[in-house]
Design a protein around this motif. Structure first.
Motif, PDB file in Angstrom:
ATOM      1  N   PRO A  57       0.937  -1.165  -0.134  1.00 56.71           N
ATOM      2  CA  PRO A  57      -0.113  -0.131  -0.012  1.00 56.71           C
ATOM      3  C   PRO A  57       0.755   1.330   0.208  1.00 56.71           C
ATOM      4  CG  PRO A  57      -0.163  -1.103   2.223  1.00 56.71           C
ATOM      5  CD  PRO A  57       0.637  -1.905   1.089  1.00 56.71           C
ATOM      6  N   THR A  58       0.911   2.078  -1.096  1.00 57.52           N
ATOM      7  CA  THR A  58       1.690   3.179  -1.206  1.00 57.52           C
ATOM      8  C   THR A  58       0.861   4.165  -2.174  1.00 57.52           C
ATOM      9  OG1 THR A  58       3.769   3.926  -1.809  1.00 57.52           O
ATOM     10  CG2 THR A  58       2.907   2.075  -3.141  1.00 57.52           C
ATOM     11  N   VAL A  59       1.568   5.256  -2.311  1.00 53.64           N
ATOM     12  CA  VAL A  59       1.013   6.192  -3.427  1.00 53.64           C
ATOM     13  C   VAL A  59       1.153   5.751  -4.767  1.00 53.64           C
ATOM     14  CG1 VAL A  59       0.652   8.236  -1.532  1.00 53.64           C
ATOM     15  CG2 VAL A  59       2.833   7.692  -2.953  1.00 53.64           C
ATOM     16  N   PRO A  60       0.509   6.301  -5.722  1.00 55.74           N
ATOM     17  CA  PRO A  60       0.909   5.623  -7.075  1.00 55.74           C
ATOM     18  C   PRO A  60       2.190   6.500  -7.501  1.00 55.74           C
ATOM     19  CG  PRO A  60      -1.212   6.470  -7.105  1.00 55.74           C
ATOM     20  CD  PRO A  60      -0.858   6.611  -5.840  1.00 55.74           C
ATOM     21  N   ARG A  61       2.615   7.606  -7.102  1.00 54.02           N
ATOM     22  CA  ARG A  61       3.684   8.245  -7.392  1.00 54.02           C
ATOM     23  C   ARG A  61       5.222   7.525  -7.141  1.00 54.02           C
ATOM     24  NH1 ARG A  61       4.314  14.372  -5.486  1.00 54.02           N
ATOM     25  NH2 ARG A  61       4.948  15.153  -7.705  1.00 54.02           N
ATOM     26  N   SER A  62       5.009   7.105  -6.110  1.00 54.89           N
ATOM     27  CA  SER A  62       6.267   5.907  -5.587  1.00 54.89           C
ATOM     28  C   SER A  62       6.450   4.820  -6.413  1.00 54.89           C
ATOM     29  CB  SER A  62       6.017   5.833  -4.124  1.00 54.89           C
ATOM     30  OG  SER A  62       5.144   4.926  -3.861  1.00 54.89           O
ATOM     31  N   ALA A  63       5.325   4.234  -7.024  1.00 49.79           N
ATOM     32  CA  ALA A  63       5.198   3.451  -7.727  1.00 49.79           C
ATOM     33  C   ALA A  63       5.911   3.588  -9.108  1.00 49.79           C
ATOM     34  CB  ALA A  63       4.033   2.638  -8.110  1.00 49.79           C
ATOM     35  N   TYR A  64       5.633   4.871  -9.612  1.00 47.81           N
ATOM     36  CA  TYR A  64       6.197   5.390 -10.719  1.00 47.81           C
ATOM     37  C   TYR A  64       7.794   5.854 -10.703  1.00 47.81           C
ATOM     38  CZ  TYR A  64       1.067   6.043 -12.144  1.00 47.81           C
ATOM     39  OH  TYR A  64       0.098   5.991 -12.206  1.00 47.81           O
ATOM     40  N   TRP A  65       7.923   6.343  -9.577  1.00 44.71           N
ATOM     41  CA  TRP A  65       9.539   6.440  -9.402  1.00 44.71           C
ATOM     42  C   TRP A  65      10.274   5.279  -9.144  1.00 44.71           C
ATOM     43  CZ3 TRP A  65      11.928  10.417 -11.202  1.00 44.71           C
ATOM     44  CH2 TRP A  65      11.487  11.566 -10.855  1.00 44.71           C
ATOM     45  N   SER A  66       9.696   4.201  -8.625  1.00 40.16           N
ATOM     46  CA  SER A  66      10.275   2.958  -8.422  1.00 40.16           C
ATOM     47  C   SER A  66      10.576   2.222  -9.883  1.00 40.16           C
ATOM     48  CB  SER A  66       9.604   2.141  -7.394  1.00 40.16           C
ATOM     49  OG  SER A  66       8.178   1.669  -8.117  1.00 40.16           O
ATOM     50  N   ALA A  67       9.774   2.529 -10.835  1.00 40.43           N
ATOM     51  CA  ALA A  67       9.940   1.937 -11.992  1.00 40.43           C
ATOM     52  C   ALA A  67      11.064   2.634 -12.910  1.00 40.43           C
ATOM     53  CB  ALA A  67       8.509   2.087 -13.039  1.00 40.43           C
ATOM     54  N   PHE A  68      10.821   3.981 -12.577  1.00 41.40           N
ATOM     55  CA  PHE A  68      11.884   4.878 -13.128  1.00 41.40           C
ATOM     56  C   PHE A  68      13.469   4.379 -12.633  1.00 41.40           C
ATOM     57  CE2 PHE A  68      14.717   8.474 -13.151  1.00 41.40           C
ATOM     58  CZ  PHE A  68      14.856   8.805 -14.891  1.00 41.40           C
ATOM     59  N   VAL A  69      13.703   4.190 -11.346  1.00 39.24           N
ATOM     60  CA  VAL A  69      14.944   3.746 -10.789  1.00 39.24           C
ATOM     61  C   VAL A  69      15.286   2.258 -11.084  1.00 39.24           C
ATOM     62  CG1 VAL A  69      15.884   3.207  -8.668  1.00 39.24           C
ATOM     63  CG2 VAL A  69      14.578   5.223  -8.686  1.00 39.24           C
ATOM     64  N   GLY A  70      14.421   1.370 -11.138  1.00 35.81           N
ATOM     65  CA  GLY A  70      14.639   0.157 -11.773  1.00 35.81           C
ATOM     66  C   GLY A  70      15.077   0.013 -13.270  1.00 35.81           C
ATOM     67  N   GLY A  71      14.313   0.964 -13.740  1.00 36.46           N
ATOM     68  CA  GLY A  71      14.668   1.146 -15.438  1.00 36.46           C
ATOM     69  C   GLY A  71      15.875   1.970 -15.624  1.00 36.46           C
ATOM     70  N   VAL A  72      16.352   2.788 -14.863  1.00 36.82           N
ATOM     71  CA  VAL A  72      17.625   3.245 -14.964  1.00 36.82           C
ATOM     72  C   VAL A  72      18.724   2.380 -14.872  1.00 36.82           C
ATOM     73  CG1 VAL A  72      19.341   4.980 -14.094  1.00 36.82           C
ATOM     74  CG2 VAL A  72      16.959   5.734 -14.779  1.00 36.82           C
ATOM     75  N   ILE A  73      18.727   1.555 -13.539  1.00 37.72           N
ATOM     76  CA  ILE A  73      19.649   0.635 -13.292  1.00 37.72           C
ATOM     77  C   ILE A  73      19.842  -0.474 -14.371  1.00 37.72           C
ATOM     78  CG2 ILE A  73      20.609  -1.179 -11.639  1.00 37.72           C
ATOM     79  CD1 ILE A  73      19.354   0.886  -9.483  1.00 37.72           C
ATOM     80  N   ALA A  74      18.850  -1.004 -14.729  1.00 42.23           N
ATOM     81  CA  ALA A  74      18.619  -2.153 -15.919  1.00 42.23           C
ATOM     82  C   ALA A  74      19.284  -1.538 -17.076  1.00 42.23           C
ATOM     83  CB  ALA A  74      17.286  -2.636 -16.080  1.00 42.23           C
ATOM     84  N   HIS A  75      18.979  -0.259 -17.843  1.00 39.78           N
ATOM     85  CA  HIS A  75      19.593   0.042 -18.650  1.00 39.78           C
ATOM     86  C   HIS A  75      21.001   0.449 -18.805  1.00 39.78           C
ATOM     87  CE1 HIS A  75      15.073   0.203 -19.845  1.00 39.78           C
ATOM     88  NE2 HIS A  75      15.558  -0.004 -21.176  1.00 39.78           N
TER      89      HIS A  75
END
Length: 108
Positions: free
Chosen positions: A47-65
């Motif tokens: 349970p979290t705000v949607p904004r943190s889910a988007y930032w977690s997707a961004f951080v994971g994407g940066v590291i993976a790429h």
């Protein structure tokens, strides 16, 4: 207790990005690609705000790429330094790909 737990959940996108990055050459552990998004998906189910889910997707994407596109930094390497002449291109394209990764979850 909740404050400590939120920091632990915040590291899951980093773990997910590292696992996905290790599935690409030169490490090339292909099976990690199948389980790499599990930590991020588990982070999104908390349970979290949607904004943190988007930032977690961004951080994971940066590291993976950064891992997946690491071949760009050594293209036309003239010296023995870790950073080649195309390091700025590597960082820019990695950020661009992570932004696309973020947009995919934002609008999808």
């Amino acid at each position: 207790m909740t404050h400590k737990r939120s920091h632990w959940i915040a590291t899951l996108p980093i773990l997910s990005g590292l696992l996905l990055g290790l599935s690409f050459p030169p490490v090339d552990w292909h099976l990690l690609a199948w389980i790499s998004l599990v930590p991020m998906a588990w982070c999104w189910t908390r349970p979290t705000v949607p904004r943190s889910a988007y930032w977690s997707a961004f951080v994971g994407g940066v590291i993976a790429h950064l891992f997946a596109l690491s071949w760009m930094r050594t293209t036309y390497r003239y010296d023995t330094s870790w950073l080649g002449p195309y390091t700025d291109v590597w960082l820019t394209v990695s950020m661009l790909c992570a932004t696309v990764f973020l947009a995919m979850f934002w609008y999808g």
